[in-house]
Write a protein that holds these residues in place. Sequence first.
Motif, PDB file in Angstrom:
ATOM      1  N   ILE A  61       0.872  -1.179   0.000  1.00 56.36           N
ATOM      2  CA  ILE A  61       0.000   0.000   0.000  1.00 56.36           C
ATOM      3  C   ILE A  61       0.908   1.228   0.000  1.00 56.36           C
ATOM      4  O   ILE A  61       1.499   1.574   1.030  1.00 56.36           O
ATOM      5  N   THR A  87      -5.287   2.473   0.098  1.00 54.77           N
ATOM      6  CA  THR A  87      -5.702   1.070   0.209  1.00 54.77           C
ATOM      7  C   THR A  87      -6.607   0.677  -0.949  1.00 54.77           C
ATOM      8  O   THR A  87      -6.468  -0.409  -1.534  1.00 54.77           O
ATOM      9  N   SER A  90      -4.593   0.372  -4.205  1.00 48.32           N
ATOM     10  CA  SER A  90      -3.727  -0.818  -4.244  1.00 48.32           C
ATOM     11  C   SER A  90      -4.488  -2.056  -4.713  1.00 48.32           C
ATOM     12  O   SER A  90      -3.903  -2.994  -5.241  1.00 48.32           O
ATOM     13  N   LYS A  91      -5.804  -2.064  -4.521  1.00 49.72           N
ATOM     14  CA  LYS A  91      -6.617  -3.219  -4.916  1.00 49.72           C
ATOM     15  C   LYS A  91      -6.944  -3.228  -6.408  1.00 49.72           C
ATOM     16  O   LYS A  91      -7.294  -4.278  -6.960  1.00 49.72           O
TER      17      LYS A  91
END
Length: 213
Positions: A61, A87, A90-91
Amino acid sequence: YQRRVHGEGIQETAVTLLGLALGLLCTNYLQFSDQLATWLLFTALTLFHLVANYLAVSALILRSLNKQRAVLLCHQHLSTQAVLTPTQVSKVEPIVRRHTSWVRLGARLSRIAKSAEEMYDLLASSDPQEMYLIAVNGTCVEVVLHRNATACDQMRALYHANALHEGHSVKLARQLVYGQFQSFWEELKSRGWDTADVCVADSEWRSDWRRAD
């Protein structure tokens, strides 16, 4: 901070020792194996190494802004007015394949103005307050950065490029930048992004220009 560094050091040492132990076991096994078994083990370990590295990178992250993450953030804000957190980005951030070849941030001036007349027209149609010049060149959005362009200016230029790339007219794209970028920039900070660490430019090319009074 010191406790975290100490913990990371212990973890790294443990992983290294485990790797050495497995290496010794594999070496002893391969001494009595045929060539096919050796290649099968080598292939399996290589695939395991690649998958482990992919998962490790996927778990990162990062709060710094590179071109890939900045493009995702600009696109999301233009579409939904939402600013994603580190966050959330990052996905959805691609690891293997990049999707930013449509914009060149830090292009040479000659890519968008090949004559003095073209340069004059470009300056006349741009905002005097903007520290960049922007033009659509075929399927690529070319952005020339001024030598005094700050991190905020670079993100503003990328936001402008995203608006053009998404099919908005030149006039509407500029209106979107005027109306939405400042709140987007301020919200980036509140959402946890490091706006002091911006690395979105493709090259170190910078230009200088002055408008006649």
